[in-house]
Design a protein around this motif. Structure first.
Motif, mmCIF file in Angstrom:
data_model
loop_
_atom_site.group_PDB
_atom_site.id
_atom_site.type_symbol
_atom_site.label_atom_id
_atom_site.label_comp_id
_atom_site.label_asym_id
_atom_site.label_seq_id
_atom_site.Cartn_x
_atom_site.Cartn_y
_atom_site.Cartn_z
ATOM 1 N N PRO A 62 0.826 -1.213 0.000
ATOM 2 C CA PRO A 62 0.000 0.000 0.000
ATOM 3 C C PRO A 62 0.856 1.258 0.000
ATOM 4 O O PRO A 62 2.068 1.197 0.261
ATOM 5 C CB PRO A 62 -0.801 -0.114 1.318
ATOM 6 N N THR A 65 4.205 2.953 2.805
ATOM 7 C CA THR A 65 4.842 1.869 3.557
ATOM 8 C C THR A 65 6.357 1.857 3.391
ATOM 9 O O THR A 65 7.029 0.975 3.930
ATOM 10 C CB THR A 65 4.261 0.503 3.154
ATOM 11 N N THR A 146 1.310 -0.700 -6.148
ATOM 12 C CA THR A 146 0.259 -0.932 -5.154
ATOM 13 C C THR A 146 -0.715 -2.000 -5.629
ATOM 14 O O THR A 146 -1.607 -2.400 -4.882
ATOM 15 C CB THR A 146 -0.524 0.370 -4.883
ATOM 16 N N SER A 168 1.049 -2.863 5.418
ATOM 17 C CA SER A 168 0.533 -1.622 6.007
ATOM 18 C C SER A 168 1.081 -1.483 7.424
ATOM 19 O O SER A 168 1.263 -2.482 8.127
ATOM 20 C CB SER A 168 -0.995 -1.643 6.052
ATOM 21 N N GLY A 205 -2.862 2.786 8.144
ATOM 22 C CA GLY A 205 -1.689 2.009 7.765
ATOM 23 C C GLY A 205 -0.664 2.737 6.925
ATOM 24 O O GLY A 205 0.327 2.141 6.505
ATOM 25 N N ASP A 206 -0.854 4.033 6.686
ATOM 26 C CA ASP A 206 0.019 4.825 5.817
ATOM 27 C C ASP A 206 0.931 5.692 6.678
ATOM 28 O O ASP A 206 0.469 6.611 7.366
ATOM 29 C CB ASP A 206 -0.851 5.693 4.903
#
Length: 438
Positions: A62, A65, A146, A168, A205-206
């Protein structure tokens, strides 16, 4: 994380105006967070560097990451020249220039690590252009994507590169990034505990996103002001996702969607599809899941299901959001209301098991080609009957290896289009028996 190792020194007062995410960029692989399986002491990349042998790779994961950062650090730690291009802004002419520069460096004894961002956006011909320079060692290719490489990249390219999956960030690694940011800024985030937890969820998760959100909070906060969850939402104009795309909520909802389709409930299927859209799920991920449902749960009961799902995915690619989401919703309803069959799915599993259990059995010689005299002498092709020349265009020959005997894997149900397929198979079985075939 600090200044880019490969850029000239920038005056401190100017550097401090750079975005926080850029200022906190790692200086070494050991400073990369959230990817210990790759960059940790026992990680894949650390082992490659220690062995002194880097190969071409595809970084799949993603946004936010660390794919670009890790590629830069790899080139530094392996003493490679670093070149970076983006498939969005580059064409064939750009690739030729990069390849030629890499060849000149190689003549001087230095290899090039070529980082290609969004590599899946190159078409097949452009992807093929990397093959010669990868094979002769002109470049070590590191592509970032991605999208699932299995679907988006050429098989030839994938066969020459190792796919490494970036995960992530979890809450722990995002929290570590926030603490680094607080140390760099010399102040804590003015958030309550609940608001801080909400900010982590907003980042989804970024790593880049969590630092950008932190900057927004510091800019907005007045002296001695602390934001609760509602205040945070007002300040950053973003709400936490309904579920974490990498955790249980994600898998719970996709499971509920799949089972609603399988259970022929279009209303429930639309509800879960809408929830996933609302949570920010990647629509193309949902498109891929709908394609899977078409082949797993509808199969040949309605052969158009797969066609419609692929068309819906293409429609989303063409229209984008939000218009393209309607195409996926239409495909979802079509699947839920279609006749259901897992007969092909079950048959394929049975055939796979039979293939593994029976080893490398030779097909019957009468269906093998005989391009040489030796093979003709061994009986290859002898006795083969061309079906189109037979009555009803059906010879009734046996095609299984002799030691295996005839098998039955596919058992179509009396539903949908497979009702017609079943009648056809029964008719052929009758003809086969009449013609004294097994």
């Amino acid at each position: 994380m600090s200044d880019d190792l490969f850029a000239p020194r920038i005056p401190e007062e100017v550097a401090n105006r750079r975005p926080l995410a850029d200022r906190l960029r790692p200086r070494a692989l050991s400073e990369v967070t959230g990817q210990d399986h790759l960059t940790g002491e026992d990680g894949v990349l650390r082992r490659m560097i220690d062995s002194g042998s880097l190969g071409s790779m595809i970084f799949w994961g993603p946004p936010g990451t660390g794919k670009t950062t890790v590629a830069r650090l790899l080139s530094g730690e392996a003493s490679l020249a670093f070149e970076q291009i983006s498939a969005i802004f580059s064409g064939v002419a750009d690739l030729k220039k990069v390849f030629e520069a890499a060849r000149l460096r190689r003549m001087d004894g230095r290899q090039t690590l070529l980082f290609v961002d969004e590599i899946h956006r190159f078409n097949r011909a452009q992807q093929d252009s990397f093959l010669p320079v990868m094979e002769d060692g002109t470049v070590i290719l590191v592509g970032a994507t991605t999208e699932n490489p299995s679907f988006e990249l050429n098989a030839a390219l994938l066969s020459r590169a190792r796919v490494l999956t970036f995960k992530s960030h979890d809450d722990e690694s995002l929290e570590e990034l926030l603490k680094r940011a607080e140390t760099t800024e010399g102040k804590t985030l003015p958030l309550t505990n609940d608001a801080r937890a909400s900010l982590l969820r907003m980042a989804d998760g970024d790593g880049r996103a969590v630092l950008t959100l932190a900057e927004e909070v510091w800019r907005a906060a007045r002296e001695d002001e602390t934001f609760d969850t509602d205040g945070l939402t007002r300040i950053v104009q973003r709400r936490a996702p309904v579920y974490d795309k990498a955790q249980d909520g994600h898998y719970n909802l996709i499971s509920a969607l799949h089972k609603s389709v399988r259970g022929s409930d279009p209303d429930a299927a639309l509800y879960y599809l809408a929830r996933m859209f609302d949570a920010g799920e990647d629509p193309l991920y949902l498109g891929r899941r709908l394609v899977r449902m078409a082949v797993e749960d509808i199969g040949l009961a309605d052969p158009q299901a797969l066609v419609i799902c692929n068309a819906a995915k293409d429609a989303y690619d063409y229209l984008g959001s939000p218009e393209g989401e309607l195409a996926l919703a239409q495909a979802c309803v079509y699947l839920a209301t279609a006749p259901k069959s897992n007969a092909v799915y079950t048959a394929f599993k049975a055939a796979t098991m039979a293939a593994k259990q029976n080893g490398s059995l030779l097909p019957p010689k009468h269906i093998l080609n005989a391009p040489t005299k030796l093979m003709k002498g061994e009986g290859y092709g002898e006795g083969y009957r061309y079906d189109h020349d037979e009555p009803d265009a059906f010879s009734g020959q046996d095609y299984f290896p002799e030691k295996m005997g005839r098998q039955t894997f596919y058992d179509p149900p009396e539903r949908g289009f497979e009702r017609d397929i079943r009648k056809r198979l029964e008719w052929w079985a009758k003809l086969r028996k009449e013609r004294n075939q097994r």
